[in-house]
Design an enzyme around this catalytic site. Structure first.
Site, mmCIF file in Angstrom:
data_model
loop_
_atom_site.group_PDB
_atom_site.id
_atom_site.type_symbol
_atom_site.label_atom_id
_atom_site.label_comp_id
_atom_site.label_asym_id
_atom_site.label_seq_id
_atom_site.Cartn_x
_atom_site.Cartn_y
_atom_site.Cartn_z
ATOM 1 C CB VAL A 1 -0.945 0.009 1.224
ATOM 2 C CG1 VAL A 1 -1.914 -1.164 1.171
ATOM 3 C CG2 VAL A 1 -0.172 -0.014 2.549
ATOM 4 C CG HIS B 1 -3.952 -5.854 0.345
ATOM 5 N ND1 HIS B 1 -2.877 -6.612 0.793
ATOM 6 C CD2 HIS B 1 -4.940 -6.743 0.078
ATOM 7 C CE1 HIS B 1 -3.214 -7.887 0.797
ATOM 8 N NE2 HIS B 1 -4.456 -7.998 0.371
ATOM 9 C CB CYS C 1 -16.717 13.094 3.922
ATOM 10 S SG CYS C 1 -17.370 12.979 2.241
ATOM 11 N N PRO D 1 13.497 -15.015 0.165
ATOM 12 C CG PRO D 1 14.206 -13.213 1.445
ATOM 13 C CD PRO D 1 13.025 -13.730 0.679
#
Length: 279
Positions: A105, A121, A179, A246
């Site tokens: 993200v 995501h 908002c 790894p």
């Protein structure tokens, strides 16, 4: 890095025309971005990230959750794309039909040169209204990111620690903006635990995996579902899967090639193996 595994992976990449690159937290960790499994730092060390990253946590304490995500976002702004991100961009430049799918993200792929990755995501940089879902610009009145001070005789703080001039409240709380349309609190534009993945992103990812001729999976534990199904979709439909990690993962058994090592080392070597003129 060299060896027969790298040579075979290079051959597969050079022959591909519609590859998918699927990345997880291990890719960003090499840029210093902590994963959810990493210990938190500073005032956030007393919190469990998996308890903050839920709709219920935001409903209960919007300022705490927003403050934590702002600390994460500011930390990410101090991170830089690593050679693995640049290698992914090089693959996309060579093969225009490449699709990059990421579980991260942090927008480091975009900053590393990938134009439009599929973000399963969400993004720390795309907040939206918690009620009406209206996209909301990032607040402009927050303190700017700053390099954290180095303690005398001690290590530098990890990325993700609060920068100087961080959250206004001493406990890390920061009231989210309202908002502009409905007045509800704005939330981070990420997928929280218990939420469904964005339908458009998931559909695009499944479509790309279904039609690819190579899937390169990088830095993912293959434990977070439904995202972990994406490489399996490609494998079931006959595309070779090359894994860069790894450590072993549940994907090992379905991979045509497993390349052990960090993405920042393995991916540039893979690009050179596929296209020697890449330098």
């Amino acid at each position: 890095m060299s060896g027969p595994e790298l040579a075979e992976a290079g051959r597969l990449l050079a022959a591909a025309r519609r590859p998918v690159v699927f990345t997880g937290a291990g890719m960003s960790a090499e840029s210093g971005v902590p994963t959810f499994r990493d210990a938190q730092t500073g005032l956030w060390q007393r919190y469990d990230p998996q308890e903050l990253a839920t709709p219920a946590a935001f409903r209960a304490d919007p300022a705490l959750v927003w403050g934590w995500y702002e600390a994460r976002r500011r930390g990410v702004l101090r991170a830089e794309p690593n050679p693995g991100h640049r290698a992914v961009a090089a693959i996309a430049a060579r093969l225009p039909d490449t699709v990059v799918i990421t579980q991260n993200v942090d927008d480091l792929h975009e900053r590393g040169g990938v134009a439009a990755p599929v973000r399963l995501h969400g993004s720390l940089f795309a907040p939206r209204c918690s009620a009406c879902a209206r996209p909301t610009p990032l607040p402009s009145d927050l303190p700017p990111p700053a390099d954290p001070p180095e303690p005398p005789g001690g290590p530098e703080p990890q990325i993700g620690a609060e920068p100087s001039g961080g959250p206004e409240s001493p406990d890390g709380r920061l009231t989210p903006p309202a908002c502009a349309d409905c007045g509800a609190p704005v939330r981070p534009g990420v997928v929280w635990f218990g939420e469904a993945l964005p339908e458009a992103a998931l559909s695009a990812a499944v479509e790309a995996a279904s039609g690819c001729d190579l899937l390169l999976t990088v830095g993912t534990s293959a434990l977070v579902h439904p995202a972990a199904e994406i490489p399996l979709v490609a494998a079931r439909l006959g595309a070779p899967v090359v894994q860069v990690n790894p450590v072993p993962t549940p994907l090992d058994a379905v991979c045509a090639v497993n390349l052990r090592g960090p993405a920042g080392e393995v991916l540039p070597a893979l690009v050179r193996a596929a296209w020697p003129d890449a330098g």
